[in-house]
Design an enzyme around this catalytic site. Sequence first.
Site: not given
Ligand code: IMP
Length: 190
Positions: A107, A109
Amino acid sequence: MSPEPEFPYDFIGKILITPEEIEKRVAFIGNQIHNDFKDSKKLLLLGLLRGSVMFVTDLMRKVQIPLTMDFMSVSSYSGSETSGFIRIDSDHKTNISGWDVILIDDIVDTGYTINTVKKLLLDRNPKSLKICALLDKRERHKVDVPIDYLGFEIPDVFVVGYGLDIDEKGRNLPYIASVDPKKYENSKHK
Ligand code: IMP
Ligand code: MG
């Protein structure tokens, strides 16, 4: 005898994406990758542990050309919501110089994780680097992340299942479901 509970975890909100929808979409992306990399001699599917495991193993079966699979594990430093620093817990084994690399995560985020890993991998001289994610919370992006292969865009809710977890729980669910924050709080006190 009490009836079987509807879900194996008591913090599930509702099912957002069914196993059938996931299977169909994964097959579609697999087909795209198959067509895009037919002529590649060195294709590497590089998954981020642990959330992408189910996705990578399903996806690779839909790409019927020679390929290699590898994984790396990274975690965010606390405060990375603003800094984007990550720590490599376990690096990939393949020397990716000259390889067509598809970086796969469960995912996107804020986008910091994919973005930071992408920069790091580009320094290692791959022939090409594409980004693939099962889910995208587009409205939460803090940095620009071009996703080349995407499963589903979802709203800003916390989800589990099909590899994704909340505190290591929920990865084994065959669907993507929302977490009910109130139920989750209650489940922690049981
Ligand atoms: P980013 O660096 O903020 O894009 O975060 C990505 C990471 O956050 C992903 O690889 C997930 O491990 C975790 N993450 C973000 N949102 C979710 C969610 O809704 N469910 C589970 N893991 C999430
Ligand atoms: Mg993750």
